[in-house]
Scaffold this motif. Structure first.
Motif, mmCIF file in Angstrom:
data_model
loop_
_atom_site.group_PDB
_atom_site.id
_atom_site.type_symbol
_atom_site.label_atom_id
_atom_site.label_comp_id
_atom_site.label_asym_id
_atom_site.label_seq_id
_atom_site.Cartn_x
_atom_site.Cartn_y
_atom_site.Cartn_z
ATOM 1 N N UNK A 72 107.558 126.957 53.593
ATOM 2 C CA UNK A 72 108.188 128.204 54.023
ATOM 3 C C UNK A 72 107.305 128.927 55.039
ATOM 4 N N UNK A 73 105.992 128.868 54.783
ATOM 5 C CA UNK A 73 105.060 129.508 55.716
ATOM 6 C C UNK A 73 105.057 128.771 57.050
ATOM 7 N N UNK A 74 105.122 127.438 56.991
ATOM 8 C CA UNK A 74 105.213 126.667 58.234
ATOM 9 C C UNK A 74 106.475 127.038 59.005
ATOM 10 N N UNK A 75 107.593 127.195 58.254
ATOM 11 C CA UNK A 75 108.846 127.593 58.909
ATOM 12 C C UNK A 75 108.697 128.971 59.549
ATOM 13 N N UNK A 76 108.013 129.881 58.856
ATOM 14 C CA UNK A 76 107.799 131.233 59.417
ATOM 15 C C UNK A 76 106.942 131.169 60.675
ATOM 16 N N UNK A 77 105.844 130.379 60.611
ATOM 17 C CA UNK A 77 104.964 130.251 61.776
ATOM 18 C C UNK A 77 105.709 129.609 62.949
ATOM 19 N N UNK A 78 106.581 128.634 62.583
ATOM 20 C CA UNK A 78 107.365 127.962 63.639
ATOM 21 C C UNK A 78 108.337 128.953 64.287
ATOM 22 N N UNK A 79 108.945 129.808 63.464
ATOM 23 C CA UNK A 79 109.861 130.812 63.998
ATOM 24 C C UNK A 79 109.124 131.757 64.942
ATOM 25 N N UNK A 80 107.932 132.192 64.517
ATOM 26 C CA UNK A 80 107.137 133.089 65.352
ATOM 27 C C UNK A 80 106.739 132.412 66.653
ATOM 28 N N UNK A 81 106.363 131.126 66.526
ATOM 29 C CA UNK A 81 105.955 130.398 67.727
ATOM 30 C C UNK A 81 107.117 130.265 68.705
ATOM 31 N N UNK A 82 108.305 129.982 68.162
ATOM 32 C CA UNK A 82 109.485 129.873 69.029
ATOM 33 C C UNK A 82 109.793 131.197 69.697
ATOM 34 N N UNK A 83 109.619 132.306 68.972
ATOM 35 C CA UNK A 83 109.848 133.627 69.552
ATOM 36 C C UNK A 83 108.848 133.900 70.664
ATOM 37 N N UNK A 84 107.581 133.511 70.415
ATOM 38 C CA UNK A 84 106.556 133.726 71.438
ATOM 39 C C UNK A 84 106.874 132.898 72.691
ATOM 40 N N UNK A 85 107.315 131.646 72.429
ATOM 41 C CA UNK A 85 107.662 130.794 73.569
ATOM 42 C C UNK A 85 108.862 131.357 74.333
ATOM 43 N N UNK B 140 113.850 127.738 55.318
ATOM 44 C CA UNK B 140 113.977 128.371 56.643
ATOM 45 C C UNK B 140 113.287 129.738 56.619
ATOM 46 N N UNK B 141 112.856 130.156 57.784
ATOM 47 C CA UNK B 141 112.358 131.519 57.966
ATOM 48 C C UNK B 141 113.198 132.161 59.059
ATOM 49 N N UNK B 142 114.006 133.141 58.653
ATOM 50 C CA UNK B 142 114.890 133.826 59.605
ATOM 51 C C UNK B 142 114.489 135.302 59.630
ATOM 52 N N UNK B 143 113.934 135.703 60.781
ATOM 53 C CA UNK B 143 113.442 137.082 60.930
ATOM 54 C C UNK B 143 112.452 137.447 59.826
ATOM 55 N N UNK B 144 111.602 136.471 59.487
ATOM 56 C CA UNK B 144 110.551 136.694 58.501
ATOM 57 C C UNK B 144 110.997 136.551 57.057
ATOM 58 N N UNK B 145 112.313 136.327 56.831
ATOM 59 C CA UNK B 145 112.810 136.178 55.463
ATOM 60 C C UNK B 145 113.052 134.697 55.159
ATOM 61 N N UNK B 146 112.672 134.303 53.930
ATOM 62 C CA UNK B 146 112.817 132.897 53.531
ATOM 63 C C UNK B 146 114.210 132.628 52.981
ATOM 64 N N UNK B 147 114.810 131.526 53.448
ATOM 65 C CA UNK B 147 116.088 131.027 52.936
ATOM 66 C C UNK B 147 115.923 129.552 52.595
ATOM 67 N N UNK B 148 116.790 129.064 51.723
ATOM 68 C CA UNK B 148 116.820 127.632 51.392
ATOM 69 C C UNK B 148 118.257 127.153 51.474
#
Length: 448
Positions: free
Chosen positions: A262-275, A378-386
């Motif tokens: 979940x943390x990896x998904x959150x970091x990936x979401x942040x990375x995609x936002x930064x990109x 998944x991490x969507x806007x910092x919130x975890x989903x499954x």
């Protein structure tokens, strides 16, 4: 399970647990699927041990019941032995009384024998006198020698008296001899019967004591067996407790691995936002610096998906094409009301199934109920989903794998507890659990 086998299992489990990665690692991470498998093995072994514990409890209860039965039997034997001893004492008392009666009878017999002896002497004297004086002729001389009628009567009376006396003596002699023989027979018979009864009671007492001793020995064996069973139960309980600790520890590792993904998904979401932000900034800078108009209106790239499953814009997309056959919530299955924790999408033919959002595969395996199933965090806007994708004919991804929205993960199928080809899709706000307490209606986020 013997102790050696348990120790081997414990060491193996400890080594396995010791090899689990920390949450921050990304390479060679033990998958949730592997952890679940290990947890299932430990849980199965624990259930087996608990079954043996229940068996030992049943054996102990049966042993205690047998002990209680034997205690009751021993008490019964004690009562019978006391009763027999009382009867023996009564017979002994009767024998003593009979012996006293015999002693008294002996004295009476001795006295009677003296009387008989005296009578015998008297009868002998009478016989000699009759023989010497001519027998009954002497009585005739006595009667004929009467001087008057009165004297004759007196003489007749005297003769009758003498004859009657002789007859009486002889009758008494005969009666006393018969009485003597009768008393001897009765007393001897009574004594023999008493002695026989006493001997029978003594034998009965010996038999009862023998049976009591056997029961007492069996009771000792049962006590020893119960002690052994109690010891075995304690050892099995220790093994069960150790396995429960292992199971709990592996459960913690599973949660940690899910949290890591979940943390990896959150970091990936942040990375995609930064990109995305960097790309937007670069595009704006380029547009500002450009003095000439350009036609650079190309669409942004996205993960490729099968043409039959169009990928929606935004964070979420539909997981498969087809008709909605069962909505989230209460419905009826096989005539019985049930709560449906997902949404069913059905279609014919070869139908791809795609990830509903960016994330990481938590688990990809086969379940007796879900069939081929994939769990993605998944991490969507910092919130975890499954999300859960069940009953697929096959899965194309593995545990720990990063996934893009719209990326194909398998094909719609009819595996597990299913009644026709369809995709059972679940959305959980947070992590997935067996109670499905975090399940929500997918329509809240996805246009189905």
């Amino acid at each position: 399970m013997n102790k050696k086998h348990f120790v081997s299992l414990a060491i193996a489990a400890a080594l396995t647990i010791g090899s689990f990665p920390a949450m921050g690692t990304t390479a060679n991470a033990t998958s949730v699927e592997d952890l679940k498998k290990k947890q299932g093995e430990v849980s199965s072994q624990k259930d087996k041990i608990n079954g043996e514990i229940n068996k030992k409890k049943s054996e102990i209860n049966a042993n205690i019941s047998k002990q209680q039965e034997i205690k009751a039997k021993i008490a019964e034997f004690d009562a019978k032995i006391r009763d027999t001893e009382n009867k023996i004492a009564e017979k002994a008392k009767e024998i003593d009384e009979t012996n006293a009666e015999i002693d008294q009878l002996k004295a009476e017999i001795k006295e009677l024998e003296e009387k008989i002896k005296e009578r015998n002497e008297l009868l002998k004297e009478r016989a000699r006198a009759i023989q010497e004086k001519g027998g009954s002729a002497n009585y005739l001389d006595v009667l004929l020698g009467a001087e008057s009628f009165g004297d004759f009567i007196n003489r007749v009376t005297a003769v009758n008296t003498i004859v009657s006396a002789d007859k009486k003596i002889m009758d008494e002699q005969k009666r006393d001899q018969e009485e003597l023989e009768k008393k001897k027979t009765e007393v001897e018979t009574k004594l023999a019967e008493l002695e026989s009864d006493k001997a029978s009671l003594e034998t009965l007492k010996q038999d009862l004591n023998s049976e009591k001793a056997q029961k007492a020995e069996l009771f000792k064996q049962l006590e020893k067996q119960q002690a052994s069973l109690e010891k075995e139960k304690v050892n099995l309980q220790k093994e069960s407790n150790e396995l429960a600790k292992m199971e709990q520890q592996i459960g913690g590792e599973i949660q940690a691995e899910q949290a890591r993904l979940a943390e990896l998904a959150r970091q990936r979401e942040l990375e995609k936002k930064r990109q995305a932000e960097a790309a937007a900034a670069a595009a704006a800078k380029k547009a500002k610096a450009s003095t000439t108009s350009s036609s650079g209106g190309g669409s942004s790239a996205s993960a490729s998906a099968p043409a039959s499953v169009p990928v929606s814009s935004g964070a979420w997309t539909r997981p498969a094409s087809g008709a909605i056959t069962t909505e989230f919530g209460w419905d009826t299955l096989n005539g019985e009301s049930r709560y449906h924790y997902g949404t069913d999408i059905a279609a014919r033919g070869t139908v791809p199934v795609v990830a509903a959002a960016d994330g990481y595969v938590i688990k990809s395996h086969y379940s007796s109920s879900y069939g081929n199933v994939v769990y993605i965090t998944h991490s969507i806007n910092g919130q975890t989903f499954t999300t859960v994708y069940a009953h697929m004919s096959s899965a194309l991804v593995s545990s720990g794998q990063p996934i893009d929205k719209g990326q194909q993960i398998g094909y719609m199928g009819n595996t597990g507890y299913s009644f026709g080809q369809h995709l059972h899709f679940e959305l959980h706000q947070g992590s997935w659990n067996a109670a499905k307490s975090n399940a929500i209606n997918p329509r809240r986020y996805i246009n189905l």
